[in-house]
Design a protein around this motif. Structure first.
Motif, PDB file in Angstrom:
ATOM      1  N   PRO A  86      40.747  20.407 -69.984  1.00 31.12           N
ATOM      2  CA  PRO A  86      41.653  20.560 -68.840  1.00 31.12           C
ATOM      3  C   PRO A  86      42.058  22.008 -68.572  1.00 31.12           C
ATOM      4  O   PRO A  86      42.563  22.308 -67.491  1.00 31.12           O
ATOM      5  CB  PRO A  86      42.865  19.705 -69.243  1.00 31.12           C
ATOM      6  N   ALA A  87      41.841  22.880 -69.534  1.00 30.80           N
ATOM      7  CA  ALA A  87      42.167  24.293 -69.333  1.00 30.80           C
ATOM      8  C   ALA A  87      40.999  25.078 -68.725  1.00 30.80           C
ATOM      9  O   ALA A  87      41.150  26.237 -68.353  1.00 30.80           O
ATOM     10  CB  ALA A  87      42.571  24.930 -70.656  1.00 30.80           C
ATOM     11  N   SER A  88      39.820  24.436 -68.635  1.00 35.14           N
ATOM     12  CA  SER A  88      38.621  25.122 -68.154  1.00 35.14           C
ATOM     13  C   SER A  88      38.635  25.281 -66.637  1.00 35.14           C
ATOM     14  O   SER A  88      39.196  24.448 -65.915  1.00 35.14           O
ATOM     15  CB  SER A  88      37.365  24.339 -68.544  1.00 35.14           C
ATOM     16  N   ALA A 308      32.321   8.043 -67.129  1.00 30.55           N
ATOM     17  CA  ALA A 308      32.294   7.557 -68.512  1.00 30.55           C
ATOM     18  C   ALA A 308      33.187   8.394 -69.424  1.00 30.55           C
ATOM     19  O   ALA A 308      33.822   7.867 -70.349  1.00 30.55           O
ATOM     20  CB  ALA A 308      30.862   7.569 -69.028  1.00 30.55           C
ATOM     21  N   ARG A 309      33.246   9.692 -69.173  1.00 26.71           N
ATOM     22  CA  ARG A 309      34.012  10.595 -70.052  1.00 26.71           C
ATOM     23  C   ARG A 309      35.510  10.576 -69.754  1.00 26.71           C
ATOM     24  O   ARG A 309      36.320  10.739 -70.670  1.00 26.71           O
ATOM     25  CB  ARG A 309      33.501  12.029 -69.872  1.00 26.71           C
ATOM     26  N   PHE A 310      35.859  10.452 -68.478  1.00 26.12           N
ATOM     27  CA  PHE A 310      37.257  10.608 -68.070  1.00 26.12           C
ATOM     28  C   PHE A 310      37.766   9.277 -67.515  1.00 26.12           C
ATOM     29  O   PHE A 310      37.652   9.008 -66.317  1.00 26.12           O
ATOM     30  CB  PHE A 310      37.377  11.691 -66.997  1.00 26.12           C
ATOM     31  N   PRO A 311      38.332   8.413 -68.353  1.00 24.63           N
ATOM     32  CA  PRO A 311      38.668   7.056 -67.928  1.00 24.63           C
ATOM     33  C   PRO A 311      39.881   6.955 -67.020  1.00 24.63           C
ATOM     34  O   PRO A 311      40.056   5.952 -66.328  1.00 24.63           O
ATOM     35  CB  PRO A 311      38.926   6.330 -69.250  1.00 24.63           C
ATOM     36  N   TRP A 337      42.522  15.373 -66.452  1.00 26.62           N
ATOM     37  CA  TRP A 337      42.343  13.929 -66.425  1.00 26.62           C
ATOM     38  C   TRP A 337      43.240  13.254 -67.459  1.00 26.62           C
ATOM     39  O   TRP A 337      43.622  13.859 -68.463  1.00 26.62           O
ATOM     40  CB  TRP A 337      40.888  13.543 -66.684  1.00 26.62           C
ATOM     41  N   SER A 338      43.552  12.007 -67.178  1.00 27.57           N
ATOM     42  CA  SER A 338      44.381  11.226 -68.087  1.00 27.57           C
ATOM     43  C   SER A 338      43.496  10.470 -69.058  1.00 27.57           C
ATOM     44  O   SER A 338      42.414  10.000 -68.707  1.00 27.57           O
ATOM     45  CB  SER A 338      45.235  10.240 -67.282  1.00 27.57           C
ATOM     46  N   ALA A 339      43.968  10.327 -70.288  1.00 25.96           N
ATOM     47  CA  ALA A 339      43.239   9.555 -71.291  1.00 25.96           C
ATOM     48  C   ALA A 339      43.440   8.060 -71.088  1.00 25.96           C
ATOM     49  O   ALA A 339      42.718   7.235 -71.637  1.00 25.96           O
ATOM     50  CB  ALA A 339      43.683   9.951 -72.688  1.00 25.96           C
ATOM     51  N   GLU A 340      44.461   7.694 -70.297  1.00 23.86           N
ATOM     52  CA  GLU A 340      44.734   6.289 -70.013  1.00 23.86           C
ATOM     53  C   GLU A 340      43.774   5.776 -68.960  1.00 23.86           C
ATOM     54  O   GLU A 340      43.532   6.441 -67.955  1.00 23.86           O
ATOM     55  CB  GLU A 340      46.178   6.124 -69.519  1.00 23.86           C
TER      56      GLU A 340
END
Length: 347
Positions: A86-88, A308-311, A337-340
């Motif tokens: 998220p910092a990229s 697929a990576r960022f749900p 992105w949220s992990a949820e």
């Protein structure tokens, strides 16, 4: 003359004998950027030479070639996402390097970081005196690179065997590098912006991955990689009830045509299931984007991997933009992105 309606934009793009892409030959005005390699490539040529060059290059963009490149695109996308945080800066860390690697493989040259600098200097130069030094340096360095780079496979090697002059090879390869990279990079950025802004569309896409293709088409419609282009009249005439002179610049807005309410219901809405979707973002007629299939494939691979990576839902932060004569360029952004898992209910 500025053309906005879908019907008239399509007419200009498809009537190449009246509305030419050859600015150097037909423009009645001074051309301060006439040394741009793109103006000497097939995108700025009329038949028959345009057709001859397009036939030489088009074999590198067949569905079979794109299919063969897909595993490498998937591997490259996965590797870039492994390092993305998220910092990229999403553009620097993903949207630039993915198409650059693909184009380098297609051209048969090394993946060079300088491509980004050259592309930016060339595509953002519109004749302003203060921007000319960077433009001229980029053109010189790109030409020298393409003249001397070893190429044992790919488009550059094929062109060297075709009997084209060195300058013709440089102009063609430069066109493919600049347009191919810039189009896909911008489409990736616009995809992120659209889905971050439309959370319900992103949730619907997660529930039905079959919407990936139509989602990309809707991003293309709503935020085309190139908002417009121009043509030059080969003779005087009339378009949409308005007269034009020989050598007049005709500016067509694909961005406006793609939101024509006569063609698109709810033209300002983002509808991932829109069908049909006859947008003009890749042009039409003899200059229809040669790499459209490859651009779509790269963005399909990227979007599928990102889902697929960022749900969870996405947000965009630290957005940096720059106004240009043809629209707004996005220079930087962070994708957060949220992990949820996204629980938004599509509306």
């Amino acid at each position: 003359m500025f053309v906005r309606s879908h019907a008239l934009v399509d007419e200009v793009l498809t009537t190449h004998d009246l509305f030419s892409s050859d600015e150097i030959r037909y423009s009645a005005s001074e051309i301060p950027h006439r040394d741009n390699p793109v103006l000497h490539s097939m995108s700025a040529m009329d038949p028959p030479r345009h057709h001859e060059l397009r036939r030489m290059v088009s074999r590198a963009f067949t569905p079979r070639t794109v299919d063969a490149l897909t595993p490498a695109i998937e591997a490259r996308a996965a590797g870039l996402l492994d390092r993305l945080t998220p910092a990229s800066d999403f553009i620097t860390e993903f949207a630039h390097p993915l198409p650059l690697a693909t184009l380098a493989a297609l051209l048969g040259v090394a993946d060079e970081a300088d491509f980004v600098r050259w592309t930016d200097a060339i595509t953002t130069f519109f004749g302003q005196p203060e921007a000319r030094p960077a433009f001229e340096q980029a053109v010189t360095e790109l030409r020298e690179y393409l003249r001397t780079v070893p190429a044992t496979d790919g488009i550059v090697a094929g062109l060297r065997e075709s009997g084209l002059t060195t300058d013709e090879i440089v102009n063609l390869a430069g066109l493919l590098l600049i347009n191919g990279h810039e189009t896909t990079k911008t489409l990736l950025v616009n995809m992120v912006l659209c889905l971050a802004e439309n959370r319900s569309a992103l949730a619907a896409l997660r529930q039905d991955p079959a919407l990936v293709s139509s989602t990309i088409e809707e991003v293309l419609r709503l935020m085309p990689p190139a908002g417009g282009t121009d043509r030059f009249s080969t003779r005087a005439g009339m378009l949409g009830g308005e007269t034009f002179e020989k050598g007049q610049r005709i500016v067509v807005s694909m961005a406006a045509a793609n939101r024509d309410p006569a063609v698109f219901p709810d033209p300002d809405g983002f509808d991932t299931a829109r069908s049909p979707n006859p947008h003009l973002s890749f042009g039409h007629g003899i200059h229809f984007c040669l790499g459209a299939h490859l651009a779509r494939r790269q963005v399909t691979v990227a979007l599928t991997a990102m889902l697929a990576r960022f749900p969870g839902p996405w947000t965009v932060e630290d957005l940096v933009t720059r106004r240009s004569p043809v629209g707004t360029d996005v220079l930087a952004l962070r994708l957060v992105w949220s992990a949820e898992r996204d629980s938004a209910v599509p509306t």
